[in-house]
Design an enzyme around this catalytic site. Structure first.
Site, PDB file in Angstrom:
ATOM      1  N   ARG A  18       0.816  -1.216   0.000  1.00  0.00           N
ATOM      2  CA  ARG A  18       0.000   0.000   0.000  1.00  0.00           C
ATOM      3  C   ARG A  18       0.855   1.274   0.000  1.00  0.00           C
ATOM      4  O   ARG A  18       0.363   2.359  -0.252  1.00  0.00           O
ATOM      5  CB  ARG A  18      -0.964  -0.017   1.206  1.00  0.00           C
ATOM      6  CG  ARG A  18      -2.077  -1.039   1.055  1.00  0.00           C
ATOM      7  CD  ARG A  18      -2.818  -1.298   2.365  1.00  0.00           C
ATOM      8  NE  ARG A  18      -2.103  -2.237   3.226  1.00  0.00           N
ATOM      9  CZ  ARG A  18      -2.554  -2.690   4.402  1.00  0.00           C
ATOM     10  NH1 ARG A  18      -3.720  -2.271   4.872  1.00  0.00           N
ATOM     11  NH2 ARG A  18      -1.855  -3.555   5.116  1.00  0.00           N
ATOM     12  N   GLN A  78      10.913 -14.878   7.130  1.00  0.00           N
ATOM     13  CA  GLN A  78       9.613 -15.474   6.807  1.00  0.00           C
ATOM     14  C   GLN A  78       9.667 -15.757   5.310  1.00  0.00           C
ATOM     15  O   GLN A  78       9.617 -14.820   4.508  1.00  0.00           O
ATOM     16  CB  GLN A  78       8.487 -14.487   7.136  1.00  0.00           C
ATOM     17  CG  GLN A  78       7.107 -15.064   6.968  1.00  0.00           C
ATOM     18  CD  GLN A  78       6.018 -14.016   7.213  1.00  0.00           C
ATOM     19  OE1 GLN A  78       6.287 -12.802   7.247  1.00  0.00           O
ATOM     20  NE2 GLN A  78       4.791 -14.468   7.359  1.00  0.00           N
ATOM     21  N   TYR A 374      37.248  22.732  -1.529  1.00  0.00           N
ATOM     22  CA  TYR A 374      37.216  21.564  -2.425  1.00  0.00           C
ATOM     23  C   TYR A 374      37.927  21.896  -3.726  1.00  0.00           C
ATOM     24  O   TYR A 374      37.654  22.932  -4.342  1.00  0.00           O
ATOM     25  CB  TYR A 374      35.740  21.228  -2.689  1.00  0.00           C
ATOM     26  CG  TYR A 374      35.497  19.957  -3.465  1.00  0.00           C
ATOM     27  CD1 TYR A 374      36.113  18.769  -3.109  1.00  0.00           C
ATOM     28  CD2 TYR A 374      34.619  19.957  -4.544  1.00  0.00           C
ATOM     29  CE1 TYR A 374      35.868  17.603  -3.816  1.00  0.00           C
ATOM     30  CE2 TYR A 374      34.362  18.792  -5.253  1.00  0.00           C
ATOM     31  CZ  TYR A 374      34.989  17.614  -4.884  1.00  0.00           C
ATOM     32  OH  TYR A 374      34.742  16.465  -5.579  1.00  0.00           O
TER      33      TYR A 374
HETATM   34  C1  UD1 Z   1      -2.753  -5.363  11.418  1.00  0.00           C
HETATM   35  C2  UD1 Z   1      -3.736  -6.217  12.227  1.00  0.00           C
HETATM   36  C3  UD1 Z   1      -4.953  -5.361  12.568  1.00  0.00           C
HETATM   37  C4  UD1 Z   1      -4.508  -4.136  13.356  1.00  0.00           C
HETATM   38  C5  UD1 Z   1      -3.466  -3.339  12.579  1.00  0.00           C
HETATM   39  C6  UD1 Z   1      -2.858  -2.293  13.477  1.00  0.00           C
HETATM   40  C7  UD1 Z   1      -3.495  -8.560  11.561  1.00  0.00           C
HETATM   41  C8  UD1 Z   1      -4.046  -9.659  10.708  1.00  0.00           C
HETATM   42  N1  UD1 Z   1      -4.121  -7.385  11.457  1.00  0.00           N
HETATM   43  O1  UD1 Z   1      -3.375  -5.027  10.179  1.00  0.00           O
HETATM   44  O2  UD1 Z   1      -5.860  -6.123  13.368  1.00  0.00           O
HETATM   45  O3  UD1 Z   1      -5.631  -3.324  13.636  1.00  0.00           O
HETATM   46  O4  UD1 Z   1      -2.381  -4.188  12.155  1.00  0.00           O
HETATM   47  O5  UD1 Z   1      -2.006  -1.438  12.775  1.00  0.00           O
HETATM   48  O6  UD1 Z   1      -2.561  -8.793  12.291  1.00  0.00           O
HETATM   49  N2  UD1 Z   1       3.950  -8.666   8.554  1.00  0.00           N
HETATM   50  C9  UD1 Z   1       4.866  -9.696   8.499  1.00  0.00           C
HETATM   51  N3  UD1 Z   1       4.585 -10.767   7.722  1.00  0.00           N
HETATM   52  C10 UD1 Z   1       3.420 -10.883   7.018  1.00  0.00           C
HETATM   53  C11 UD1 Z   1       2.476  -9.838   7.102  1.00  0.00           C
HETATM   54  C12 UD1 Z   1       2.774  -8.738   7.876  1.00  0.00           C
HETATM   55  O7  UD1 Z   1       5.936  -9.630   9.121  1.00  0.00           O
HETATM   56  O8  UD1 Z   1       3.237 -11.902   6.347  1.00  0.00           O
HETATM   57  C13 UD1 Z   1       4.276  -7.476   9.375  1.00  0.00           C
HETATM   58  C14 UD1 Z   1       4.305  -6.179   8.572  1.00  0.00           C
HETATM   59  O9  UD1 Z   1       5.615  -5.881   8.172  1.00  0.00           O
HETATM   60  C15 UD1 Z   1       3.771  -5.174   9.549  1.00  0.00           C
HETATM   61  C16 UD1 Z   1       2.904  -5.973  10.500  1.00  0.00           C
HETATM   62  O10 UD1 Z   1       3.247  -7.321  10.320  1.00  0.00           O
HETATM   63  O11 UD1 Z   1       4.803  -4.555  10.288  1.00  0.00           O
HETATM   64  C17 UD1 Z   1       1.409  -5.781  10.276  1.00  0.00           C
HETATM   65  O12 UD1 Z   1       1.072  -6.115   8.948  1.00  0.00           O
HETATM   66  P1  UD1 Z   1       0.071  -5.240   8.068  1.00  0.00           P
HETATM   67  O13 UD1 Z   1      -0.058  -5.888   6.769  1.00  0.00           O
HETATM   68  O14 UD1 Z   1       0.481  -3.840   8.129  1.00  0.00           O
HETATM   69  O15 UD1 Z   1      -1.300  -5.455   8.874  1.00  0.00           O
HETATM   70  P2  UD1 Z   1      -2.541  -4.444   8.926  1.00  0.00           P
HETATM   71  O16 UD1 Z   1      -3.369  -4.660   7.750  1.00  0.00           O
HETATM   72  O17 UD1 Z   1      -2.085  -3.089   9.227  1.00  0.00           O
HETATM   73 MG    MG Z   2      -0.220  -2.242   9.242  1.00  0.00          MG
END
Ligand code: UD1
Ligand code: MG
Length: 458
Positions: A18, A78, A374
């Protein structure tokens, strides 16, 4: 407060699509350092015994950022970023080594402070096996919603993209930090499926699964300003703004005057002393210390600099990395300084470039002075002695040394050292032709009359 050792797992493997960026999301900066660095500093501020970070394959810059902050942090990969639950499972070796509590934190929630994260452990001390940090969002779009039962326990977290219109009306959201006192957290996470809108393994699904096992999840509420998650550029800007508001407040509480606080930009490590005054539109990059009583006038850009006690800077000054201004130095408009030390009481009040040098105590640098540091290949040093006077529009061609108390005549190009107390002057001698101007005008007047031009009007 729990005395169990704490493991913090910071998730940073998400693609961050995003953001529409070539830079991994968690490396985007807030206040001059990456969101990841903020998250790690916050994680460390909990007093955690161990830190682990999960990154994705090929995220060499992210890995380097972590290890640059602390080589002792365990980094896990991961292999396919397929959701936050799967990401935590990738840190399984850290989980297995650990005997105590675990907090999972997202690297894209950079404003959650150490004390707030630590407060999450109250849920575990209060009889829960899981704690979820929740907040009331003004705009809950994109956040997971906390579903509570009549006892106020969390029974499930429903992600925005999977929530019905009715559930989307819930204002209490998941801030993204969860605490666990579950001996075999990995076993619980391993049972999470990916039957949802994004086909991801959601960490948040652990709550409903745990409820089915008779385990309790308690919410711990925090301020919405801290809970901001960054998924888009607009949210990055909003998080920056929130960070700045908080930092400005702290600076003012510590005794500095910000004439127009909303126009002063601080970095994560800016240090501002007591009775400092900062006028509107001042930007601080990383590495700045402003000592007590200094006055920074409007429209200055300052990075990697010390501004000493009672010094006066600006308006419109640019202080670059390595600027060191001792007490009561005066720097005026359109002066640029880089890697240079100005000793106590030295002045450069207008239009100068001082790069790679020293200006001794009480020395005066005239308008338009340039340190020519310089030669197209290397940088060289300019040394101006104590009490020296550099006349306006002088070029000091480095390496060069101006002795204590010496004078440099205006407009000089100085290429050789100048002895203490000497006058150095390199400009061409002035010529003077008495009456020349009147004769010139008369001649032009005759020609202009022939051509029909009034020489007085040009
Ligand atoms: C997530 C939460 C949501 C919360 C929000 C808060 C989940 C499913 N959802 O949504 O409930 O309200 O954060 O900001 O947890 N990441 C990994 N591996 C992955 C996917 C993500 O390491 O496979 C890490 C990302 O780098 C990030 C974090 O996890 O730092 C959160 O992932 P993101 O995709 O931003 O989740 P949100 O949609 O924001
Ligand atoms: Mg997030």
């Amino acid at each position: 407060m729990a005395s169990h050792p704490l493991l913090m797992i910071v998730l940073a493997a998400g693609k961050g699509v995003r953001m529409r960026s070539d830079l991994p999301k968690v490396l985007h900066p807030i206040a001059g350092r990456s969101m990841l660095a903020h998250a790690l500093a916050n994680a460390r501020a909990t007093g955690a015994a161990a830190l682990a970070v999960v990154v994705a394959p090929g995220m060499d810059k992210v890995r380097a950022e972590v290890l640059g902050i602390d080589p002792a942090i365990a980094v896990f990969e991961q292999s396919t970023p397929s959701g936050t639950a799967n990401a935590v499972l990738c840190a399984r070796p850290a989980l297995e080594r650990h005997r105590g509590d675990v907090i999972v934190l997202f690297a894209d929630t950079p404003l959650l402070e150490g004390a707030t994260l630590r407060g999450l452990l109250a849920a575990l001390d209060g009889g829960g096996q899981i704690g979820v940090l929740g907040f009331e969002a003004a705009d809950a779009t994109g956040y997971g919603r906390l579903l509570l039962d009549h006892r106020g326990h969390v029974t499930a977290i429903r992600e925005h993209s999977d929530a019905s219109a009715e559930l989307r009306r819930i204002g209490l959201c998941n801030a993204g930090a969860m605490a666990f006192r579950v001996p075999d957290l990995a076993a619980l996470l391993g049972r999470i499926g990916n039957d949802n809108a994004r086909a991801e393994y959601y960490l948040t699904d652990v709550v409903a699964l745990a409820a089915g096992e008779g385990l309790t999840t308690l919410p711990v509420r925090c301020a919405s300003e801290e809970a901001m998650g960054v998924n888009t550029r607009a949210q990055l800007a909003a998080a920056e703004a929130a960070w700045q508001r908080r930092a400005r407040r702290k600076v003012m509480e510590a005794g500095a005057t910000l004439v127009a606080p909303e126009t002063v930009w601080l970095a994560f490590d800016t240090v501002i002393g007591r009775d400092v005054t900062i006028e509107p539109n001042v930007f601080f990059g990383p590495g700045v210390v402003v000592e007590d009583g200094a006055h920074i006038m409007a429209n200055c850009h300052v990075v990697g600099s010390r501004i000493g006690k009672g010094a006066r800077v600006g308006p419109f000054a640019r202080l670059r990395a390595g600027t060191d201004l001792a007490s009561h130095v005066h720097i005026g408009n359109f002066v640029e300084i880089k890697n240079a030390k100005l000793e106590s009481g030295a002045k450069a009040n207008h239009l100068a470039y001082l790069g790679d040098g020293r200006v001794g105590e009480g020395a005066n640098i005239g308008a338009g002075t340039i340190f020519c540091n310089y030669d197209g290949f290397n940088k060289h040093f300019t040394d101006v002695g104590k009490g020296a006077f550099v006349g306006s529009n002088s070029s000091l061609v480095a390496p060069v040394k101006i002795g204590d108390g010496a004078y440099i005549g205006s407009g000089s190009v100085v290429t050789r050292n100048v002895a203490a107390e000497a006058l150095a002057l390199t400009r061409a001698p002035q010529q003077q032709r008495p009456g020349w101007a009147a004769k010139f005008r008369a001649m032009m007047g005759r020609r202009g009359a022939r051509a029909g031009v009034n020489p007085e009007r040009g």
